[in-house]
Design an enzyme around this catalytic site. Sequence first.
Site, PDB file in Angstrom:
ATOM      1  CG  HIS A  65     -29.127 -12.979 -52.827  1.00  0.00           C
ATOM      2  ND1 HIS A  65     -30.172 -13.216 -51.966  1.00  0.00           N
ATOM      3  CD2 HIS A  65     -28.106 -13.782 -52.406  1.00  0.00           C
ATOM      4  CE1 HIS A  65     -29.803 -14.119 -51.054  1.00  0.00           C
ATOM      5  NE2 HIS A  65     -28.558 -14.470 -51.304  1.00  0.00           N
ATOM      6  CG  ASP A  67     -32.424 -11.921 -57.467  1.00  0.00           C
ATOM      7  OD1 ASP A  67     -31.513 -12.082 -56.631  1.00  0.00           O
ATOM      8  OD2 ASP A  67     -33.630 -11.937 -57.156  1.00  0.00           O
ATOM      9  CG  HIS A 140     -33.080 -12.516 -48.106  1.00  0.00           C
ATOM     10  ND1 HIS A 140     -34.079 -13.411 -48.463  1.00  0.00           N
ATOM     11  CD2 HIS A 140     -32.294 -12.363 -49.204  1.00  0.00           C
ATOM     12  CE1 HIS A 140     -33.893 -13.775 -49.728  1.00  0.00           C
ATOM     13  NE2 HIS A 140     -32.827 -13.160 -50.202  1.00  0.00           N
ATOM     14  CG  ASP A 211     -35.284 -10.711 -52.106  1.00  0.00           C
ATOM     15  OD1 ASP A 211     -35.978  -9.811 -52.595  1.00  0.00           O
ATOM     16  OD2 ASP A 211     -34.648 -11.537 -52.782  1.00  0.00           O
ATOM     17  CG  HIS A 269     -38.604 -10.818 -55.189  1.00  0.00           C
ATOM     18  ND1 HIS A 269     -38.607 -12.116 -54.720  1.00  0.00           N
ATOM     19  CD2 HIS A 269     -37.327 -10.553 -55.518  1.00  0.00           C
ATOM     20  CE1 HIS A 269     -37.381 -12.601 -54.753  1.00  0.00           C
ATOM     21  NE2 HIS A 269     -36.579 -11.672 -55.246  1.00  0.00           N
TER      22      HIS A 269
END
Length: 306
Positions: A65, A67, A140, A211, A269
Amino acid sequence: MELVFLGTGAGVPSRGRNVTSIALSMLNERNAIWLFDCGEATQHQIMRSQIKLSKLEKIFITHLHGDHIFGLPGLLSSRSFQGGESDLTIYGPVGITEYVETSLRLSGTRLTYKIIFNEIEPGLIFEDKMFSITVDELDHGLRSFGYRIVEKDKPGALNADKLIEDGVEPGPIFQKIKKGETVTLADGSVINGKDYIDEPQKGKIISIFGDTKATASELELALNADVLVHEATFEGDKEKLAGEYMHSTTLQAASLAKKANVKKLILTHISSRYDRDASKELLIEAQSVFENTEIAYDLAVFPIGE
């Protein structure tokens, strides 16, 4: 060893938090820095810290991802501009090689050092005389990994005071004794070096997760860790919402820490919906389940084992 949190936000940068990146500083142990994830503007955060790109040895990406990876091309380029010449190894899910190589190729970037790519699968991904690293998949949606970094036990220290008390004079013979060898002294007496060596110093265990929603694979990765770094995108009563977005809550992270018998939990996070005051409430909430919990802020430094 210490953890330096370069970015602690979720999804997008906010005024108080940049997106995800964590540095594991091991200057005393191996004169190196390992970086976990590299969100946008990570190199800006590094400039605000004590970290030097010249010490960067390895980068570990949890998932693809944006980020967590959009800061990579710029950081890699800057390492080159700053005279970096030593090889750099990048670990991450399948696709990380294509992402980095395409970014560098399309931007015409030429590096002064070699990148070694290691696209990972669950299991042991690295081992040397000092550390081993294992990974497993989390949950995730997009493939996401958790990393378990295990420092190997250090040899026990030589008990020099005891040797001197027993009449052994300091000198070259100390080196043989330190190796645990049996040695004969000038007076003919024999001593076993192992009797003068303290117990081995237990190595540290650091678990750093990407994540994830709460999932079974987390437990083994976190088991008995000295430090567990876990996302806490949402507060405890948002468990349903967290599950829908494939993320975790403060209480889920704290429950895992308690079940896994970790020594310290560090939450990161954090959603931009929580300002600094609200983040304090997240911490209190997690501490109600697992007392030794901290919440990370950008540029926070946490010594390992303290």
